[in-house]
Write an enzyme that holds these catalytic residues in place. Structure first.
Site, PDB file in Angstrom:
ATOM      1  N   ASP A 144      25.582  62.576  18.552  1.00  0.00           N
ATOM      2  CA  ASP A 144      24.594  63.650  18.697  1.00  0.00           C
ATOM      3  C   ASP A 144      25.089  64.703  19.694  1.00  0.00           C
ATOM      4  O   ASP A 144      26.284  64.978  19.755  1.00  0.00           O
ATOM      5  CB  ASP A 144      23.256  63.045  19.142  1.00  0.00           C
ATOM      6  CG  ASP A 144      22.073  63.756  18.529  1.00  0.00           C
ATOM      7  OD1 ASP A 144      21.783  64.873  18.966  1.00  0.00           O
ATOM      8  OD2 ASP A 144      21.453  63.204  17.610  1.00  0.00           O
TER       9      ASP A 144
ATOM     10  N   HIS B  18      18.307  65.797  22.345  1.00  0.00           N
ATOM     11  CA  HIS B  18      18.146  65.029  21.110  1.00  0.00           C
ATOM     12  C   HIS B  18      18.778  63.646  21.199  1.00  0.00           C
ATOM     13  O   HIS B  18      18.152  62.627  20.893  1.00  0.00           O
ATOM     14  CB  HIS B  18      18.754  65.838  19.962  1.00  0.00           C
ATOM     15  CG  HIS B  18      18.395  65.361  18.606  1.00  0.00           C
ATOM     16  ND1 HIS B  18      19.284  64.686  17.796  1.00  0.00           N
ATOM     17  CD2 HIS B  18      17.258  65.469  17.898  1.00  0.00           C
ATOM     18  CE1 HIS B  18      18.699  64.408  16.646  1.00  0.00           C
ATOM     19  NE2 HIS B  18      17.470  64.870  16.679  1.00  0.00           N
TER      20      HIS B  18
ATOM     21  N   SER C  84      14.298  62.013  12.948  1.00  0.00           N
ATOM     22  CA  SER C  84      15.116  61.668  14.112  1.00  0.00           C
ATOM     23  C   SER C  84      14.424  60.626  14.981  1.00  0.00           C
ATOM     24  O   SER C  84      15.082  59.888  15.709  1.00  0.00           O
ATOM     25  CB  SER C  84      15.394  62.915  14.952  1.00  0.00           C
ATOM     26  OG  SER C  84      16.245  63.800  14.282  1.00  0.00           O
TER      27      SER C  84
END
Length: 793
Positions: free
Chosen positions: A202, A242, A419
């Site tokens: 990520d 994230h 996600s």
């Protein structure tokens, strides 16, 4: 001194200079205007300009051109044979490059970087590529294109909330008690992910977070964007949270009084920083192949845009890295790649248009909300293996909270999208691998197929395949159940070696009828009497090439000899491309366990005016079944809470018992539907109806329409609805004829009038030449190939 004479001479000089400049400018203007008129004002020049502007606009609408500002990177992928790091260093230094190192686990492939080549110096870059390719040891050298990749958490955030209802649901959220991942019984067995390594691919990982630091694994971490070993995100940009949020859901530390708890809270967690910069095929291959000997599970919550018009897949090196990871990772047991399906439901996106989720080597995970219903942005496709929870509701508006780690050592409950679902699945898989470390990548997928639980049981999309497994294009095989999966893993026997069978292919061009379907029968013996013979299929891959006037109007269905239908491609209202597809591989897992021998049926349909069809058959007055179920669940939940409050007043020590939730304890046989098929404390309404259901056979899905009772939902079919539907069909046919006439007029106006800056989905593509010789087709199927992956007897 005669100042007057000096000033006069200067004045004359300046005047002459101005006259000269004016004359030169005028002459240049004349020449320029003549050249302009010659080049652009001639009929052929005007046509060239018009076509150029038209191509640019169509490309921007169809998303076929990448953002050009950063189209090429200053990195090269170089294949050197025989593979030798010293040779790679020598060649790199000779031509002004730096050898960054090997590309993942691909032998002989090296990553070169040139600091002095800018993003727009194409000629210089081509020259460098040519020089590299002249070296005897270099098999190929390729400058890396920059790929556009987006994170999949673009859902609006909600206020803070501490209770993690998806781990233990006692009714603290808006949904019913018991709808969770059933993870607490696994923790009680002291199975917490110990010994398992997870890495998040990520935008980085804040490993100094107090809820992650003790579980951080440096060996499972790297920065591919900057060739560094510290995956700390650039926290100057708040969007780089994230990866840290994904990590917290999977492996945040338990019992430390900080933030929340990860599903596998004793697993080790690492981070590969690869999204904080330019994405290339080489970079993705490096990430997917990074430390496959050490990392067990890779979390991937990124991919092509979920805009309803993009087709995106791994490049050749990334695809090879996935395959090698499955073949060689985890000491040849196979790396586990968990992938989020995407959030494109609002744009009618189809996760089979994402080549990462359709790979047989990835576990594609969708999402559901606290009621066990599909999220309003859920993507449906035949490659989805299962679902877990996130904060979304079935209807846009109400959201639930997901607790996880955040930047700046904070805790957040604002993690949304698929996600938020994929890391939960990775945590459950980590628990499963601790219970049985010898599971292969295919064993993990098979365990999901066998143990996933039915969610939203009244949804009409639930079917049963020829091997007895329930599936739904929204939910895959169902909701992951950690306890069921771990229990099954402890006594699981490894699957036999995988076999691959190219069952059939066709290269005869065939017309796709306008507003109709092309049917193809594909008989196969599934490589009978050979070492590739398959008796139980796991993955079915359909590779097709076609051209079509509007790609978004095309739907593709594949029906197995056991009558199991998989929708390989659904219509997409925003996909206006007229380019079709070239060798695109669709995949379905919904034939799992079936014998593929027999006649397969391929159906390719042109669906014009799909928006009008949806409006006619799904009007504002039409309730979808899941909305009705949500209201019933809410009513039952209120009743249960009232009873619990009453019991608490009578007994201060009363606590809510662990709820069973919506689960099935085993895979049902084709005649085993009964009152206990969907064991849930809040579906008594549905049980009452099912008391009157006769035994039915679910194996033949096509015959289900002839039953008076729906065998999955247990609801009596309403004959009045059929009359309404037939009436709507007649209205639709009349309306479609009207649209065809309107469309024809519009096409004529477009062809004879001035070009408008607009792409109309109904325009005919003049490049499509029907094989029949008539202009009645909407496109042409160029070729197809059917491939089976599975086991023998």
């Amino acid at each position: 001194m005669n100042y007057r004479g000096i000033y006069r001479r200067r004045y004359v000089f300046v005047l002459l200079l101005l006259v000269a400049v004016v004359n030169i400018s005028y002459g240049w203007t004349v020449l320029k205007n003549k050249d302009y008129k010659r080049r652009y004002l001639s009929p052929s020049g005007v046509e060239k300009v018009r076509k150029h502007l038209s191509r640019k606009y169509v490309a921007s609408r169809n998303n076929t051109q990448t953002f050009k500002k950063h189209y090429f990177s200053n990195t090269w992928a170089v294949h050197i044979d025989p593979p030798d790091n010293d040779v790679a260093d020598r060649i790199a230094k000779k031509h002004g490059f730096t050898n960054i190192g090997k590309i993942g686990n691909i032998e002989g492939h090296y990553h070169f970087k040139h600091e002095e080549i800018g993003e727009r110096e194409l000629e210089k870059a081509r020259h460098k590529t040519a020089l590299l390719n002249l070296e005897d040891e270099v098999k190929f050298a390729e400058q890396q294109k920059i790929l556009e990749r987006v994170k999949r958490d673009g859902i609006p955030n909600d206020p803070y909330f501490k209770d993690m209802w998806y781990l233990l649901n006692t009714g603290q959220a808006s949904g019913p008690a018991g709808v969770d991942m059933n993870v607490v019984p696994v923790w009680k067995k002291n199975i917490t992910g110990r010994g398992i390594v997870i890495s998040v691919l990520d935008d980085g990982l804040d490993w100094t977070h107090p809820d992650l630091e003790a579980n951080y694994d440096q060996t499972a971490s790297i920065v591919l964007n900057d060739n560094d070993n510290d995956p700390m995100p650039r926290d100057s940009d708040a969007d780089n949270c994230h990866g840290t949020r994904c990590a917290g859901e999977a492996a945040a530390i338990a019992n430390n009084g900080i933030c929340g708890t990860g599903v596998a809270y004793n697993a080790k967690i690492g981070g590969v920083r690869m999204l904080d910069g330019q994405a290339t095929d080489a970079l993705e291959a490096s990430a997917l192949g990074f430390r496959g000997d050490h990392i067990d599970i890779y979390i991937n919550c990124w991919g092509p845009k979920d805009d309803g018009k993009t087709f995106g897949k791994p490049g050749p090196m990334a695809a090879k890295a996935l395959r090698l990871g499955a073949e060689q990772g985890r000491n040849r047991l196979g790396s586990i790649f968990v992938w989020a399906t995407g959030n494109g439901g609002l744009t009618d996106d189809d996760c089979n248009c994402d080549g990462y989720t359709t790979s047989i080597f990835t576990i594609s995970i969708g999402c559901i909300g606290d009621h066990g219903l599909s999220a309003y942005y859920t993507e449906k496709c035949s490659s989805t293996l299962a679902v877990t929870f996130n904060g979304a509701s079935h209807k846009e508006g109400r959201e639930n909270k997901m607790v996880t780690t955040d930047l700046y050592h904070q805790c957040t409950e604002e993690f949304k999208g698929t996600s938020a679902s994929a890391p939960l699945a990775a945590g459950i898989i980590a628990l499963t691998l601790e219970a049985n470390p010898l599971l292969t990548w295919r064993d993990v997928q098979a365990l999901i197929v066998h143990t996933a639980q039915i969610t939203s049981p009244v949804d009409e999309g639930w079917k049963r395949n020829g091997a007895g497994f329930h599936f739904n294009h929204k939910f895959g095989f169902g909701r992951l159940d950690a306890n069921a999966m771990v229990n099954a893993a402890q006594s699981w026997k490894n699957l036999p070696a995988q076999r691959k069978c190219t069952a059939a292919s066709g290269f005869d061009h065939q017309d796709i009828p306008r507003g109709d379907s092309l049917f193809i029968n594909i008989p196969t013996v599934a490589c009978e009497s050979s070492s590739a013979q398959i008796a139980k299929v796991e993955h079915v891959v359909l590779t097709v090439s076609f051209v079509h006037r509007r790609r978004g109007d095309v739907s593709i269905d594949l029906i197995s000899p056991k009558d199991t239908k998989s929708q390989m491609l659904s219509p997409r209202k925003y996909d206006d491309s007229d380019e079709g597809l070239d060798e695109w591989s669709f995949m379905t897992v919904y034939n799992w366990g079936e014998n593929p021998k027999g006649i397969w049926r391929l159906k390719i349909t042109d669906n014009p005016n799909q928006d009008d069809v949806m409006n006619l058959f799904n009007g504002d007055n039409t309730d979808d079944v899941e909305s009705l179920e949500e209201r019933v669940i809410d009513t039952q939940t209120k009743q249960n809470k009232a009873e619990w409050e009453k019991m608490r007043k009578e007994n201060p020590y009363f606590d809510v018992p662990y709820p069973t939730g919506v689960r099935k304890d085993k895979v049902l046989g084709s005649t085993e539907i009964n009152d206990n098929s969907f064991d849930t404390p809040h579906t008594e309404t549905f049980k009452i109806i099912r008391n009157h259901i006769p035994e039915v056979n679910l194996q033949n899905n096509d015959n289900m329409n002839t039953l008076n009772f729906d065998p999955v939902t247990g609801r009596k079919k309403n004959s009045i609805n059929k009359k309404i539907i037939n009436s709507r069909k007649r209205n639709f046919l009349t309306f479609r004829n009207f649209l065809k006439k309107s469309k024809k007029v519009q096409v004529q106006q477009e062809e004879t009038g001035t070009q408008r800056v607009q792409v109309n989905a109904g325009y005919e593509n003049p490049r499509i030449s029907c094989e029949s010789g008539y202009t009645t087709c909407s496109g042409v199927l160029i070729n197809y190939k059917l491939t089976f992956y599975g086991t023998g007897e």
